[in-house]
Scaffold this motif. Sequence first.
Motif, short mmCIF file in Angstrom:
data_model
loop_
_atom_site.label_atom_id
_atom_site.label_comp_id
_atom_site.label_asym_id
_atom_site.label_seq_id
_atom_site.Cartn_x
_atom_site.Cartn_y
_atom_site.Cartn_z
N ALA A 61 95.02 78.23 -5.32
CA ALA A 61 95.06 79.28 -6.35
C ALA A 61 94.72 78.72 -7.73
N ILE A 62 94.49 77.41 -7.79
CA ILE A 62 94.22 76.79 -9.10
C ILE A 62 92.71 76.61 -9.26
N GLU A 63 92.20 77.15 -10.35
CA GLU A 63 90.75 77.08 -10.58
C GLU A 63 90.31 75.66 -10.86
N GLY A 64 89.09 75.36 -10.45
CA GLY A 64 88.52 74.04 -10.68
C GLY A 64 87.36 73.83 -9.75
N LEU A 96 88.94 65.71 -9.43
CA LEU A 96 89.14 64.26 -9.25
C LEU A 96 90.57 64.03 -8.78
N VAL A 97 90.72 63.43 -7.59
CA VAL A 97 92.05 63.11 -7.08
C VAL A 97 92.34 61.66 -7.45
N VAL A 98 93.48 61.43 -8.10
CA VAL A 98 93.87 60.08 -8.54
C VAL A 98 95.07 59.65 -7.72
N PHE A 100 82.32 61.35 -13.14
CA PHE A 100 82.32 62.53 -12.26
C PHE A 100 82.43 63.85 -13.03
N GLN A 101 83.00 63.79 -14.24
CA GLN A 101 83.17 64.99 -15.09
C GLN A 101 83.99 66.12 -14.40
N PRO A 102 85.23 65.82 -14.01
CA PRO A 102 86.05 66.86 -13.36
C PRO A 102 86.51 67.93 -14.36
N ASP A 103 86.78 69.13 -13.82
CA ASP A 103 87.48 70.13 -14.64
C ASP A 103 88.92 70.30 -14.15
N LEU A 104 89.27 69.53 -13.09
CA LEU A 104 90.65 69.51 -12.60
C LEU A 104 90.96 68.09 -12.13
N ILE A 105 92.09 67.54 -12.61
CA ILE A 105 92.52 66.22 -12.15
C ILE A 105 93.78 66.43 -11.32
N ARG A 153 92.19 70.22 -16.56
CA ARG A 153 93.64 70.42 -16.51
C ARG A 153 94.21 69.46 -15.47
N LEU A 154 95.52 69.30 -15.51
CA LEU A 154 96.18 68.30 -14.65
C LEU A 154 97.16 68.95 -13.67
N VAL A 155 97.02 68.57 -12.40
CA VAL A 155 97.98 68.98 -11.37
C VAL A 155 98.67 67.71 -10.87
N ALA A 156 99.99 67.73 -10.77
CA ALA A 156 100.72 66.58 -10.23
C ALA A 156 101.31 66.94 -8.87
N ILE A 157 101.11 66.06 -7.91
CA ILE A 157 101.73 66.22 -6.59
C ILE A 157 102.52 64.95 -6.31
N PRO A 158 103.83 64.94 -6.63
CA PRO A 158 104.60 63.71 -6.45
C PRO A 158 104.87 63.38 -4.98
N THR A 159 104.81 62.09 -4.67
CA THR A 159 105.12 61.63 -3.30
C THR A 159 106.37 60.76 -3.28
N THR A 160 107.04 60.66 -4.44
CA THR A 160 108.37 60.05 -4.47
C THR A 160 109.31 61.10 -5.05
N ALA A 161 110.61 60.86 -4.89
CA ALA A 161 111.58 61.80 -5.45
C ALA A 161 112.37 61.05 -6.51
#
Length: 388
Positions: free
Chosen positions: A21-24, A28-30, A80-85, A127-135
């Motif tokens: 649902a997030i535009e982009g 770029l996945v970091v 790469f010139q991302p519009d979503l990281i 824009r930046l999306v965070a997906i944490p893999t630690t708690a």
Amino acid sequence: MWFFTSPKIAFGEDSLEQLNAIEGKRVLVVTDPIVSKLGMLELVVNELKKQPRAFEVFDQVEAEPSFENVEKVAAAASCFQPDLIVALGGGSCIDAAKGAWVLYERPDLKLDAVSPMGKLDLRKKARLVAIPTTAGTGSDATWCAILTDKAQNMKLDYFASRELVPDYSILDPRFVLKLPRQATAYTGLDALDQAIEAYVNQWRNDFADGLALRSIQMLFEYLPKAFDNPDDRLARQKTQNAATISGLAFSNSQVGLAHATGHALGAIFHMAHGLAVGISNPYVIQFSSRDAAERYSDIARTIGIKEESAQKATEMLVELIKKLMTHLKTPLSLRGAGISQNAFDQNVGDLIGQTNRSTCTFVNPRVPDVEEVRKLFVCMFEGNPVDF
Ligand SMILES: [Fe+2]
């Protein structure tokens, strides 16, 4: 004037689907090599493929990322010139992505020039999306990043701006199910310390208070369960949520002296962040209780300690934290963590210097002088109670 800041947070089973649902159009996945190997990158890539968009992966983020490492991520972004990281990983990946995001949007800036006072003008490119893999770190919800300045052998703890709060945080329990036991313990103790410090420091406020107390409650209840039984999905989900709630609490308040000492220990002895602040926490509470016993006793009551005297309730809180650390097989002193007497003696001057320069020290409920910081480190090293 204060603002309460938060990313949009998607949480619960299958919340990764929100990525759709997030535009982009260029993503770029970091991430880092471990996350990549554990199959979590694949989950994200499969989700990204559901949309007609281009994506690229940078999977070489290092633990406790250095300026040089962040510059490599930024170079990948410029190319790469991302519009979503999408930052996928623990605090190191999210912090490296934040640093790289700044350099990508503002190539005129150097990393050490970023401070809470300056305007960054982010989001012109991405824009930046965070997906944490630690708690633990809560970096998916915060306005700061901890980056390592290798030349100075210290962690930069003023890399912060309200603009750095990610646009989205996605808390899908699938990403924390494989977190190893030791990382579960250390990152959970980091979240606990952040919430405690958010509640007691001089910048505490009504909006952060409730978040801090709820996070502490959840961590005392669910962190031992997630540690004992890594497949306990509810415990995993609750500790994951508690970590982000802790991030929201301290990002809208502050942390304190345990983070100042923890950052110094991390930079000098290369200790894991959660271990370093975890060890610091009980000693800092003992030191700070002279000026903040009422606040600590609120925390004690929240986790069921029934004791009228604020000072006694604080002492019982310290005992419960130590009991939790023992349950989590975490050492209670620096000596117990494997630091030798010689290494401690050689580095204690630097530990004191870095702690005294930390912005986290100045907002602690009790601000120590140089001699008090030295005595505090000696107590942490020996495992002695703080009685000064
Ligand atoms: Fe932390």
